[in-house]
Design a protein around this motif. Structure first.
Motif, mmCIF file in Angstrom:
data_model
loop_
_atom_site.group_PDB
_atom_site.id
_atom_site.type_symbol
_atom_site.label_atom_id
_atom_site.label_comp_id
_atom_site.label_asym_id
_atom_site.label_seq_id
_atom_site.Cartn_x
_atom_site.Cartn_y
_atom_site.Cartn_z
ATOM 1 N N GLY A 1 12.201 19.450 75.752
ATOM 2 C CA GLY A 1 13.545 19.575 75.180
ATOM 3 C C GLY A 1 14.827 19.447 75.852
ATOM 4 N N GLN A 2 15.516 20.451 76.043
ATOM 5 C CA GLN A 2 16.950 20.380 76.600
ATOM 6 C C GLN A 2 16.810 21.114 78.301
ATOM 7 N N VAL A 3 15.574 21.212 78.613
ATOM 8 C CA VAL A 3 15.404 21.422 80.111
ATOM 9 C C VAL A 3 14.652 20.371 80.700
ATOM 10 N N VAL A 4 15.445 20.096 81.730
ATOM 11 C CA VAL A 4 15.102 18.892 82.682
ATOM 12 C C VAL A 4 14.199 19.420 84.051
ATOM 13 N N PHE A 5 13.106 18.596 84.161
ATOM 14 C CA PHE A 5 12.470 19.039 85.301
ATOM 15 C C PHE A 5 12.521 17.860 86.294
ATOM 16 N N GLU A 6 12.765 18.226 87.503
ATOM 17 C CA GLU A 6 12.755 17.523 88.525
ATOM 18 C C GLU A 6 11.556 17.738 89.715
ATOM 19 N N PRO A 7 10.576 17.106 89.802
ATOM 20 C CA PRO A 7 9.453 17.503 90.959
ATOM 21 C C PRO A 7 9.980 17.598 92.126
ATOM 22 N N PHE A 8 9.659 18.681 92.941
ATOM 23 C CA PHE A 8 10.231 18.833 94.180
ATOM 24 C C PHE A 8 9.063 19.012 95.141
ATOM 25 N N THR A 9 8.004 19.573 95.181
ATOM 26 C CA THR A 9 6.889 19.612 95.989
ATOM 27 C C THR A 9 5.654 19.638 95.115
ATOM 28 N N ARG A 10 4.481 19.435 95.933
ATOM 29 C CA ARG A 10 3.031 19.773 95.382
ATOM 30 C C ARG A 10 2.446 21.000 95.929
ATOM 31 N N ASP A 11 1.689 21.834 95.117
ATOM 32 C CA ASP A 11 1.091 23.063 95.602
ATOM 33 C C ASP A 11 -0.396 22.721 95.303
ATOM 34 N N ASP A 12 -1.110 22.643 96.509
ATOM 35 C CA ASP A 12 -2.621 22.355 95.913
ATOM 36 C C ASP A 12 -3.479 23.552 95.764
ATOM 37 N N PHE A 13 -4.624 23.477 95.153
ATOM 38 C CA PHE A 13 -5.338 24.534 94.993
ATOM 39 C C PHE A 13 -6.385 24.795 95.906
ATOM 40 N N VAL A 14 -6.383 25.991 96.159
ATOM 41 C CA VAL A 14 -7.353 26.252 97.174
ATOM 42 C C VAL A 14 -8.470 27.707 96.608
ATOM 43 N N ASP B 1 18.881 29.364 78.233
ATOM 44 C CA ASP B 1 20.001 30.174 77.602
ATOM 45 C C ASP B 1 21.179 30.224 78.819
ATOM 46 N N GLY B 2 21.234 29.788 79.807
ATOM 47 C CA GLY B 2 22.252 29.803 80.781
ATOM 48 C C GLY B 2 22.356 31.305 81.370
ATOM 49 N N ASP C 1 2.632 20.422 90.365
ATOM 50 C CA ASP C 1 3.848 20.089 90.530
ATOM 51 C C ASP C 1 4.928 21.393 90.392
ATOM 52 N N ILE C 2 5.758 21.517 91.651
ATOM 53 C CA ILE C 2 6.708 22.646 91.468
ATOM 54 C C ILE C 2 8.182 21.812 91.653
ATOM 55 N N GLY C 3 9.023 22.148 90.715
ATOM 56 C CA GLY C 3 10.280 21.330 90.700
ATOM 57 C C GLY C 3 11.303 22.301 90.213
ATOM 58 N N ILE C 4 12.561 21.807 90.188
ATOM 59 C CA ILE C 4 13.734 22.261 89.554
ATOM 60 C C ILE C 4 13.892 22.253 88.121
ATOM 61 N N LEU C 5 14.458 23.210 87.526
ATOM 62 C CA LEU C 5 14.632 23.233 86.067
ATOM 63 C C LEU C 5 16.074 23.113 85.993
ATOM 64 N N THR C 6 16.662 22.266 85.217
ATOM 65 C CA THR C 6 18.117 22.652 84.839
ATOM 66 C C THR C 6 18.311 22.215 83.292
ATOM 67 N N ARG C 7 19.516 22.740 82.894
ATOM 68 C CA ARG C 7 19.727 22.644 81.303
ATOM 69 C C ARG C 7 20.554 20.952 81.242
ATOM 70 N N SER C 8 20.002 20.370 80.412
ATOM 71 C CA SER C 8 20.344 19.071 80.034
ATOM 72 C C SER C 8 21.771 19.379 79.390
ATOM 73 N N GLY C 9 22.767 18.586 79.823
ATOM 74 C CA GLY C 9 24.039 18.544 79.301
ATOM 75 C C GLY C 9 25.079 19.832 79.733
ATOM 76 N N ARG C 10 24.427 20.663 80.706
ATOM 77 C CA ARG C 10 25.098 21.493 81.317
ATOM 78 C C ARG C 10 25.670 21.557 82.688
ATOM 79 N N SER C 11 26.787 21.384 83.280
ATOM 80 C CA SER C 11 27.183 21.128 84.565
ATOM 81 C C SER C 11 26.798 22.379 85.454
#
Length: 294
Positions: free
Chosen positions: A156-169, A141-142, A269-279
């Protein structure tokens, strides 16, 4: 007043008020004298009053012109100050970045924030720690420029870009016999009381899926929505808990032992979430560039 004066007309007015000479004012305005005169006349027509008394020998402000003078100076100064602020924002040197993030993922950001601060000291950053579903909602929603979280469900309109991996302990009390071991398998969880993260957390679905894949029928003995409380309960000896390694930064680890979890090795996977179509703003883009280089 018929219509609003333009900044162009106010600047012409200020030049003529300063020089009291149409010819010199037109030269400094980089237009012909007739064109400059038309600009002054346009301003007077809009105000329905004369701003200058002029004859062949001299030009001077009328009472209306004297009233307009400080107003025009303020408006023109504020206009160029605002343009300067805008150019700083467009260049990414000024502004506010709002980042919605998992509480555990927030630990990834301070180093990047420190590095970013060295180059962009006028940019303000607001971190908003939330559960993964609310991170996605703020990005969608911005209200947030971007998010740091696990992959959302149907994106949907939220884009996920993997950034790092977080292992379980696995965490257990330092007084627990397991604390003497360096690594255990997930099957050990069937033998001990379990302290689970809340069902709304990003951790719980991953852990429950591992149980299902291994055919383990496990009902947690305890549950806490706050990951730091999970750590405190484990430290007190109430049970053991599988958690992502990043979550350790949110706990008092004084009374905890941390063991590797194997068979299977599980990570999120931990990553960056951005809104598709929004600069993104220039500042947010530069911050993400800095984050990706870390």
């Amino acid at each position: 007043m018929r219509s609003t004066l333009t900044v162009h007309e106010l600047e012409a007015f200020l030049l003529l008020a300063e020089t009291c000479n149409f010819h010199r004012a037109a030269e400094r305005f980089h237009v012909s004298q007739p064109a400059f005169s038309r600009t002054i006349q346009s301003a007077e027509q809009k105000l329905v009053t004369r701003l200058f008394d002029r004859n062949t020998r001299q030009v001077g402000l009328t009472r209306a012109g004297e009233e307009l003078l400080p107003i025009a100076r303020r408006i023109v100064a504020e206009f160029y100050d605002s343009l300067s602020d805008l150019s700083e924002f467009v260049a990414g040197r000024k502004g506010l970045i709002t980042i919605a993030c998992l509480p555990s993922a927030a630990a990834l950001l301070p180093e990047t924030m420190f590095k970013f601060e060295q180059s962009y000291p006028r940019v303000t950053i607001s971190l908003v720690p939330l559960s993964n579903e609310f991170v996605r909602e703020m990005v969608f929603d911005g209200r947030a420029d971007f998010g740091i979280s696990v992959a959302p469900g149907p994106q949907g309109q939220v884009v996920f870009e993997p950034f790092t991996r977080d292992d379980f302990v696995l965490i257990c009390s330092r007084k627990d016999p397991l604390a003497k071991r360096r690594q255990v398998d997930w099957n050990v969880l069937a033998e001990r009381p379990i302290v689970a993260s809340g069902s709304a957390s990003s951790i719980r679905p991953i852990v429950d899926q591992v149980y299902a894949d291994l055919g383990l029928s496990i009902q947690p003995k305890y549950e806490a929505t706050n990951i730091s409380v999970v750590g405190a309960m484990v430290s007190a000896g109430l049970g053991i808990a599988p958690i992502p390694r990043l979550a350790l930064r949110l706990m008092d680890s004084t009374g905890l032992a941390v063991l590797k979890l194997g068979r299977p090795v599980v990570y999120r996977d931990i990553g960056i979430l951005t809104r598709s179509g929004r600069s993104l703003s220039a500042a947010a883009t530069k911050f993400l560039d800095t984050l990706r280089m870390q």
